[in-house]
Every structure is written in C-alpha cells, then in structure tokens.
Design a protein around this motif. Sequence first.
Motif, PDB file in Angstrom:
ATOM      1  N   GLU A   1      10.086 -14.963   5.806  1.00 11.56           N
ATOM      2  CA  GLU A   1      11.471 -15.181   6.485  1.00 11.56           C
ATOM      3  C   GLU A   1      12.417 -15.802   5.689  1.00 11.56           C
ATOM      4  N   ILE A   2      13.768 -15.705   5.876  1.00 13.10           N
ATOM      5  CA  ILE A   2      14.770 -16.049   4.940  1.00 13.10           C
ATOM      6  C   ILE A   2      15.860 -17.050   5.973  1.00 13.10           C
ATOM      7  N   ALA A   3      15.937 -18.123   5.465  1.00 13.77           N
ATOM      8  CA  ALA A   3      17.274 -18.914   6.111  1.00 13.77           C
ATOM      9  C   ALA A   3      18.489 -18.758   5.186  1.00 13.77           C
ATOM     10  N   CYS A   4      19.590 -18.806   5.808  1.00 16.53           N
ATOM     11  CA  CYS A   4      20.788 -18.851   5.142  1.00 16.53           C
ATOM     12  C   CYS A   4      21.868 -19.683   5.878  1.00 16.53           C
ATOM     13  N   PHE A   5      22.817 -20.501   5.203  1.00 16.02           N
ATOM     14  CA  PHE A   5      23.612 -21.160   5.969  1.00 16.02           C
ATOM     15  C   PHE A   5      25.130 -20.285   6.052  1.00 16.02           C
ATOM     16  N   GLY A   6      25.703 -21.051   7.000  1.00 19.53           N
ATOM     17  CA  GLY A   6      27.364 -20.200   6.983  1.00 19.53           C
ATOM     18  C   GLY A   6      28.119 -21.238   7.849  1.00 19.53           C
ATOM     19  N   LYS A   7      29.500 -21.072   7.583  1.00 21.09           N
ATOM     20  CA  LYS A   7      30.478 -21.905   8.365  1.00 21.09           C
ATOM     21  C   LYS A   7      30.406 -21.707   9.949  1.00 21.09           C
ATOM     22  N   ASP A   8      29.777 -20.184  10.143  1.00 23.21           N
ATOM     23  CA  ASP A   8      29.758 -19.695  11.361  1.00 23.21           C
ATOM     24  C   ASP A   8      28.383 -18.623  11.442  1.00 23.21           C
ATOM     25  N   LEU A   9      28.248 -18.216  12.594  1.00 27.33           N
ATOM     26  CA  LEU A   9      27.326 -16.977  12.810  1.00 27.33           C
ATOM     27  C   LEU A   9      27.367 -15.799  11.941  1.00 27.33           C
ATOM     28  N   ILE A  10      28.627 -15.358  11.884  1.00 25.95           N
ATOM     29  CA  ILE A  10      28.819 -14.028  11.258  1.00 25.95           C
ATOM     30  C   ILE A  10      28.619 -14.312   9.556  1.00 25.95           C
ATOM     31  N   GLU A  11      29.032 -15.392   9.058  1.00 27.87           N
ATOM     32  CA  GLU A  11      28.898 -15.634   7.794  1.00 27.87           C
ATOM     33  C   GLU A  11      27.484 -16.017   7.326  1.00 27.87           C
ATOM     34  N   ALA A  12      26.731 -16.493   8.189  1.00 23.28           N
ATOM     35  CA  ALA A  12      25.052 -17.148   8.064  1.00 23.28           C
ATOM     36  C   ALA A  12      24.577 -15.758   8.041  1.00 23.28           C
ATOM     37  N   TYR A  13      24.548 -14.921   9.119  1.00 23.16           N
ATOM     38  CA  TYR A  13      23.689 -13.884   9.209  1.00 23.16           C
ATOM     39  C   TYR A  13      23.986 -12.754   8.153  1.00 23.16           C
ATOM     40  N   TRP A  14      25.208 -12.608   7.796  1.00 23.18           N
ATOM     41  CA  TRP A  14      25.484 -11.657   6.667  1.00 23.18           C
ATOM     42  C   TRP A  14      24.820 -11.873   5.517  1.00 23.18           C
ATOM     43  N   ALA A  15      24.896 -13.125   5.027  1.00 19.58           N
ATOM     44  CA  ALA A  15      24.178 -13.780   4.053  1.00 19.58           C
ATOM     45  C   ALA A  15      22.616 -13.591   4.032  1.00 19.58           C
ATOM     46  N   SER A  16      22.039 -13.896   5.230  1.00 20.79           N
ATOM     47  CA  SER A  16      20.533 -13.853   5.481  1.00 20.79           C
ATOM     48  C   SER A  16      20.215 -12.261   5.266  1.00 20.79           C
ATOM     49  N   LEU A  17      20.905 -11.283   5.852  1.00 13.15           N
ATOM     50  CA  LEU A  17      20.400  -9.967   5.795  1.00 13.15           C
ATOM     51  C   LEU A  17      20.270  -9.344   4.671  1.00 13.15           C
ATOM     52  N   GLN A  18      21.528  -9.919   3.733  1.00 16.79           N
ATOM     53  CA  GLN A  18      21.632  -9.316   2.255  1.00 16.79           C
ATOM     54  C   GLN A  18      20.670 -10.151   1.390  1.00 16.79           C
ATOM     55  N   SER A  19      19.966 -11.121   1.903  1.00 15.91           N
ATOM     56  CA  SER A  19      19.037 -11.816   0.975  1.00 15.91           C
ATOM     57  C   SER A  19      17.622 -11.212   1.029  1.00 15.91           C
ATOM     58  N   THR A  20      17.374 -10.282   2.240  1.00 14.40           N
ATOM     59  CA  THR A  20      16.079  -9.701   2.402  1.00 14.40           C
ATOM     60  C   THR A  20      15.807  -8.626   1.268  1.00 14.40           C
TER      61      THR A  20
END
Length: 490
Positions: free
Chosen positions: A322-341
């Motif tokens: 699993e990978i956890a990422c932060f963001g100012k909102d859901l779009i930013e956090a999920y965008w960063a998360s998937l690119q980190s996989t």
Amino acid sequence: MHHSNNSQDFDTADKLYFEELSYERVMDIYELESATGVVVSVGGQLPQNIALRLQEEGKAKVLGTDPQDIDKAEDRHKFSQILDSIGVDQPAWKELTSVSDAEAFADEVGYPVLVRPSYVLSGAAMSVIASQAELKDKLESASAVSPDHPVVITKFIEGAQEIDVDAVASKGELILHAVSEHVENAGVHSGDATLVLPPVNLDAQVMARVKEIAQKVAKAWSITGPFNMQIIKADVGGDEPALKVIECNLRASRSFPFVSKVLGVNFIDAATKALADKNVPAPRDLMAEKRDYLATKVPQFSWTRLAGADPFLGVEMSSTGEIACFGKDLIEAYWASLQSTMNFRMPEPGEGILLGGSTELPELPKIVEYLEPLGYKFLAASQDVKKHLAKSGTSIEVIEFPKTDKNELRKVFQKYNIRGVFNLAKSRGKTLVDEDYVMRRNAVDFGVPLFMEPKTALLFAQCMNAKLPRTEGIPPEVRSWSEFAGGKMM
C-alpha cells in the motif's frame, strides 16, 4: 478460470496446526524469558485465536483486553448478541449447516448474500452470491456445508459505503479513534480499498454516530489496547442512513500506522501505554479537530505475479502492499498516490484509451466526460460499449480484438498506442475468452495502467481532468510530511 487470491483457503486441520505451533512457541518463549505478560493485539488474526488458550491452559498473563472478551468478539453468535444488547445495528446473518437451509435464508433476506465458511481467516474463501443457482453451485462444489463445517450467510447490502474505525481504549473507555472512509463501495476487502482520512463524504451527524458506536463497543467488550471496526453506511429509507457493524477485531489493523501518520498522533504508543496501564493518555477526539489536508491510502497490486488471474476486486484480498500520500484535497492526494504505485505510467493526452466493461454501470460515461477535453483517442472492443458511450456524442472507434492470440493482441495495443484501459465489470470473467477478462488481464501483462473498479476509476479520471496537462517544475502536491501534519508525532 483462475482467481486472484493471496489469502489461503485454510481448512480446519491447517488452522489447528498453525494455532498449535504458535501456542507452543509463545509458551516456550514466555517460560524461557520468565515473562510478566504477553501481547496478542498486534500480530494479526492468529494471536487472537490462541489468546483464550494462552490464559486458561498456559496460565500466561495476557495484557490488555481479557481473552474471554476477545472470544466474545471472535464468536459470531456472542458478537451479535452483544451488539443487539447495546443497540448497535448489524446486517442480517445466520450460521447454516445444509444447502436447503442456506437457500431458505438467502430467499428470506434477498440476494445478493455474502457466504463464508465459519472457520477461515478474515476475508478468505468469502463470496458474494447473486442467485440461488450460484449459491447451490458454491456450497455443493466446495462440499463446504455440513454440521461439521457450517457456513455464515450475511445479507449483502449493495451500493453501501464502508467506514473503517481504528481506535484505542483503556478499561472500556475510548481514548483515540480515527474514522476513514472507503472510496470503493462495500464488497471490496478493506486491505484492497482506498482509504480517505479525514473523510470527505461523511457529515458531522454520521461522524458523531460512528464515535458513539466505538464508545459502546469499547465499553461492552471492556477493551484495553487497540481495536478496529468496519461499519457500512447504507440508505435504507428514513431520515438518516443506517450504520451497521460488519466486523470488529480487538487488535491493531493494517491501517494503524497510516492513521497515526495522518493525524500526527502515535496510536500504537497510546495502545502500549494502555496495555501497560502506565501514563495512559486522556481521551482526545482527533476527528473533531479541523485539518487543511487529507491523505489517501491506496493498494499496490502485483497481478503480474499471478499468471492468468483476473484483475478484479472482491471480498478476498488481492493487494500486496500500500502507498499513502497527502494532499490539500482528495484530487491532489489520490493523484499523487496512483502515480507513486510501482510501474505506473500516466496515459498522456493524444494516446489511446481502451474502454470496456458493463454497460449497466453509470461510471463509464462520466469517465469519458472527464477525459474528452484532454484529447485522448477513445477505443472499444465491441459495438455495445460504443453505443453505450455514443449517447454523449463522443467519438469512439471499435477496434479488432483477438481474444485467443496474445501476440496478435499485443500488436493491436501497439498499433492503436493503447496506454490506458478503463474496464468496469460487474463480476469476474467466467471464461478465458470473456472479452472483459482478456482486456483486464492483458492490460496488466502489457504494462498498461488498468482501472477496473468503478469508484476509483471515476476519481482518477477526475484527477486527470484537473491535473493534465502538467505544468513545468515541482508539482504543488509535492511537499514533506511535516508540512502537512505539522512536524513531530505526538
């Protein structure tokens, strides 16, 4: 048809063997070290299964929640009786020992139902069953149902949202709790689900009710130490949604580190103090504290390691990390998360996107709506999918799709420069030539990003719409943990 399944189908003999081995090893170490206590709440399911025996047969001092109370959470009948007694709702369920009784109960509560043998680890060998024929097939082929091997059948509520609660209690009083919501609908194993913390779709009233359930559970089971719950939120008519507890484990879950990092409070440290009964922190409502950020925890799949397995999410766990990422909102956090996989390559505007799956699900047209302004070439393997999506006026090309020749199919992917696949199916492929199965499996085998769960696929299409084309330099979502969570862990 191979199914992806990392959790083993333990039968009773295997289960007893592992429990016996674990019990003996724990007692050997306990006696050798002249230990003053043993902790059973941070090692997954197995320690829970032997907790009562450690106390009663081994005379070991089990720290934290009394094993008698752990047993009351592990035993489905005792668990349900206690939930009823404290006024906490749960889906209708029954333990059954014959096919005919199982069919009668499923008819009574209505399909779909969730079926699992009563002796397996959480998530293993579970199935969502949609019809009587499917139920009969499941129970007879596995020879799984008999007085010695009962099955538990639960009413499966479709379209429900799942909520995870990670918590710490001391002597029955709730000290800390974290409420995370799943992006996917209930029915995807919590280890495979995308968690959002703090939640974005749960109102203050629901959050207050979830806290009240956690307080009632902590008190009813006299919990000391970590515990976690899964709750489903379902609209069943009436003024407010139903909240039903589907599982409660009196131990730490895989998301304890995640919630600690996101909220900046070390949950396992608080749990350890509760277990030792020293410097136990005062109760604190972390969910009432406002934050200007959120984090997502996304699964990492290794479908390529399971040759032929259908990349499709269900009640059995498939993820390997699993990978956890932060963001100012859901779009930013999920965008960063998937690119980190691992091995993820973003489909760039102008490249081919292959679309497929069920024409009954509403998400695919919405995905096309988000992606259309970006200039992708939309492709489909069937006229049905084209017709389904053409209503919105989108231009879609139907391409050749050789289902039985992998080399030819690879050439098709290259010819049309297919760099992303959105295939949203309602169920697993039934055969090796099922069009959707072939599409999902070969996307994985050809190293093309595959989006196959409706809610997360729609969310990522929304992210692509908001974030592409990229700007030069360091993206705004790239910031350190301390910038988000404010420095040190409390």
